[in-house]
Structure formats: structure tokens, C-alpha cells
Write an enzyme that holds these catalytic residues in place. Structure first.
Site, PDB file in Angstrom:
ATOM      1  NE  ARG A  58      -4.266  -1.519   0.255  1.00  0.00           N
ATOM      2  CZ  ARG A  58      -4.405  -2.670  -0.425  1.00  0.00           C
ATOM      3  NH1 ARG A  58      -3.440  -3.060  -1.245  1.00  0.00           N
ATOM      4  NH2 ARG A  58      -5.500  -3.394  -0.301  1.00  0.00           N
ATOM      5  CD  GLU A 101      -3.167   2.800  -5.341  1.00  0.00           C
ATOM      6  OE1 GLU A 101      -4.181   2.111  -5.529  1.00  0.00           O
ATOM      7  OE2 GLU A 101      -2.096   2.333  -4.941  1.00  0.00           O
ATOM      8  CG  HIS A 146      -3.262  -1.321  -6.468  1.00  0.00           C
ATOM      9  ND1 HIS A 146      -3.631  -0.611  -5.351  1.00  0.00           N
ATOM     10  CD2 HIS A 146      -3.191  -2.610  -6.066  1.00  0.00           C
ATOM     11  CE1 HIS A 146      -3.783  -1.441  -4.331  1.00  0.00           C
ATOM     12  NE2 HIS A 146      -3.516  -2.668  -4.745  1.00  0.00           N
TER      13      HIS A 146
HETATM   14  C1  DGY Z   1      -5.608  -6.497  -2.324  1.00  0.00           C
HETATM   15  O1  DGY Z   1      -6.343  -7.464  -2.549  1.00  0.00           O
HETATM   16  O2  DGY Z   1      -5.529  -5.966  -1.221  1.00  0.00           O
HETATM   17  C2  DGY Z   1      -4.758  -5.991  -3.448  1.00  0.00           C
HETATM   18  O3  DGY Z   1      -4.149  -4.810  -3.195  1.00  0.00           O
HETATM   19  C3  DGY Z   1      -5.531  -5.946  -4.742  1.00  0.00           C
HETATM   20  O4  DGY Z   1      -5.688  -7.240  -5.125  1.00  0.00           O
END
Ligand code: DGY
Length: 326
Positions: free
Chosen positions: A238, A267, A286
Site C-alpha cells: 500500500r 490512487e 496497482h
Molecule cells: C488487495 O487485494 O488488497 C490488493 O491490493 C488488490 O488485489
């Protein structure tokens, strides 16, 4: 009467059909545009269930606008977009989709590591722009991955899957994690390290820890300053875990060598973001879990969680178990 469910994005039709068999579905039908907050508030007003993505902020105010809500099913393993404490207080179950995306996300993480180390994007642009005049000894030279030291911050399922790949590349594997992972130490030869030890010794630092109040801003100026000048930072977790201003300065000034980023503080990242002006940054939108099979399985799993919760069964992936047990 069927329970009412709000679905915040277009999901595969077969899964939508499954939901429609058992529920009255209100759908935000767009694929590329997140549901506006005011529309979402309206959608959840009489909803029993919310099927959402990591793009939706499910905070206390939204939960307050949904007095009948019993479950928030997030189509993601990460759930930092949801105020779980507030949900628990309101006896709302929160579910996620762990497991199914582990290998796909580890593939992408390793691809990003390789692309950053060997300057793949820069090299491809160089060729397409007609700048390739001749083979040259030091042209577009990068960093070796084979035999290098990898430091994994966050040794969960995905961290271990990345470590398995690294083993095939003959890498020394360091990790730091809240708890020691003795199985990974035995089977993968991973070595437990403090954050500082990991930063100082690694050629590649890979961030795979969830975003929590403890990990927000975990990698800032001080931590980047501990890394080798030849080191590469990869973030596939993240954005908020890395201080982007500090990262920009470290990359610009050559304090670290490069960064591969699949995630950003905000984002979608703005195209004029300073990090995107640097040639030593490989940036992706992402896409860690973005394979057809995995995204389909995540969507199915989110539907299973939602339907189980609404029919009084224990959802397989309940984040706040205490709500079910109360
Ligand atoms: C999640 O699932 O947390 C990812 O960042 C996206 O698949």
C-alpha cells in the site's frame, strides 16, 4: 423477502447472477469509474449487504448511513479502506479475499523487481524512441538479481511466496515481521532481521506488509538513508507505507538506486506526480492481483462471503470474528 445488496462496481456477470438469485441487487454499473460518495450513501441506505472494492472508503459515516447493514464484503485481501473498529461496534461483519491472490501477487512483485533491477521499461522506451545506435558495454546496465540479498518487510502469505521465487534466484533472504516465521526459516532459509538490519544489508527491499496505523510511513527519510546506494525498493502493498516525498528525494539524489511501485499514497496517482518524472522508477497501476483467473476468484470469494453472512453462516474470511460470535 430477498436481502438488499449494494455492489459498487461491474463484476463478472455470472457472479452478479448468483447474487441476484438470492438478493435484490443495486449495482453501480461502471467499470472504470468508482461510485461517487453521494451515490454510495444512497445505495447503502436500505442495504443489508455491501459488496465493495478497495476504492471505496467505508468509514463510520457511511456505516451510519446504512442502519440495516450486516456485512461489508471487500473484494481484496487488504481492508485498510474499511473502518473495521466502527463496523464491529455496529455489529457489521467485514470480510476479505485472502489466499487466492497470493501467487499472482508474488509473480507481479517479482516481475516488478526484475523490471526495476534490469531497467526494462527504460530500455524498451529507449528502443522505441529510436535511440539505440549500437551495442555498448555499459549501456542500460542494471543490478544483478541472482545471488543478491532480498529483504522482505511483511512475511505473510505473499511474502513467503516471493521468498520461494527468490530461492530459485539463489538469493539470500532476510525478513522482518511482527512475529517470527520459523517454518519459512526452515524451508526457505529466510533469516529474521530487525528493520534496520534488513535495510542496511539488502540489495532489494520488498514491502508486503498491510497498511495499518503502525506501518503508515514506516519507510521514510531515516529508513531510506539506511539502505545501500545501490539498493532497489519495491512496494507492492500500500502506498501509505512509504513517505513518497522522502522516496522522491532519495531517488533523485542517488541515495538509493531505483524503485518499483505498484501502489501509491493517492490512487490513481496523478500523471504529473514527481516520482513519475524519474527514470529510475518503474510505476504500475496497482495490478498485483490482476490476472483473469485470480480476479475472477476474488470476485467469487467476495460473493461467497457476502451470501454466507446474509444467510447466517460464518463467512470463510471474516476479519472481525467477534461480531459473529456475539
Ligand atoms: C488487495 O487485494 O488488497 C490488493 O491490493 C488488490 O488485489
Amino acid at each position: 423477502m430477498k436481502p438488499k445488496v449494494a455492489v459498487t462496481r461491474k463484476i463478472p456477470e455470472s457472479i452478479l447472477e448468483r447474487l441476484r438469485e438470492k438478493c435484490e441487487v443495486k449495482l453501480w454499473p461502471e467499470e472504470d469509474e468508482p461510485v461517487p460518495r453521494n451515490v454510495l450513501e444512497e445505495m447503502v441506505r436500505d442495504a443489508d449487504g455491501l459488496y465493495c472494492l478497495l476504492t471505496e472508503t467505508v468509514d463510520d459515516a457511511l456505516l451510519a448511513a446504512a442502519p440495516k447493514l450486516k456485512v461489508v464484503s471487500n473484494m481484496a485481501v487488504g481492508y485498510n479502506n474499511i473502518d473495521v473498529e466502527a463496523a464491529s461496534r455496529r455489529r457489521i461483519m467485514v470480510t476479505n479475499t485472502p489466499g487466492v491472490l497470493t501467487e499472482t501477487t508474488a509473480d507481479l512483485t517479482f516481475a516488478l523487481l526484475l523490471a526495476t533491477a534490469r531497467r526494462l521499461v527504460e530500455a524498451s522506451d529507449f528502443l522505441r524512441q529510436g535511440r539505440w545506435k549500437t551495442w555498448s558495454p555499459m549501456l542500460l546496465t542494471g543490478m544483478d538479481v541472482y545471488g543478491a540479498t532480498l529483504g522482505i518487510i511483511g512475511m505473510g502469505r505473499i511474502g513467503e511466496a516471493v521468498a520461494r521465487r527468490a530461492k530459485g534466484f539463489g538469493m539470500r533472504i532476510l525478513y522482518c515481521n511482527r512475529t517470527r516465521r520459523e517454518e519459512a526459516e526452515r524451508t526457505l532459509g529466510a533469516e529474521y532481521a530487525t528493520l534496520d538490519e534488513l535495510l542496511e544489508q539488502s540489495d532489494f527491499v520488498v514491502i508486503l506488509t498491510p497498511l495499518t496505523p503502525e506501518t503508515r510511513g514506516l519507510i521514510g527519510e531515516r529508513e531510506l538513508g539506511r539502505m545501500k546506494r545501490t539498493a532497489v525498493l519495491i512496494n507492492a502493498a500500500r502506498g501509505g507505507i512509504v513517505d513518497e516525498d522522502a522516496l522522491y528525494r532519495a531517488l533523485r539524489d542517488g541515495d538509493i538506486w531505483a524503485a518499483g511501485l505498484d501502489v501509491f499514497e493517492e490512487e490513481p496517482v496523478k500523471p504529473d506526480h514527481p516520482l513519475l518524472t524519474l527514470p529510475n522508477v518503474v510505476a504500475l497501476p496497482h495490478i498485483g492481483s490482476a490476472s483473469v483467473r485470480t480476479r475472477t476468484r476474488m470476485a467469487e470469494m467476495a460473493a461467497d462471503n457476502l451470501l454466507d453472512a446474509l444467510s447466517g453462516r460464518l463467512p470463510a474470511h471474516l476479519v472481525n470474528r467477534e461480531v459473529f460470535e456475539r
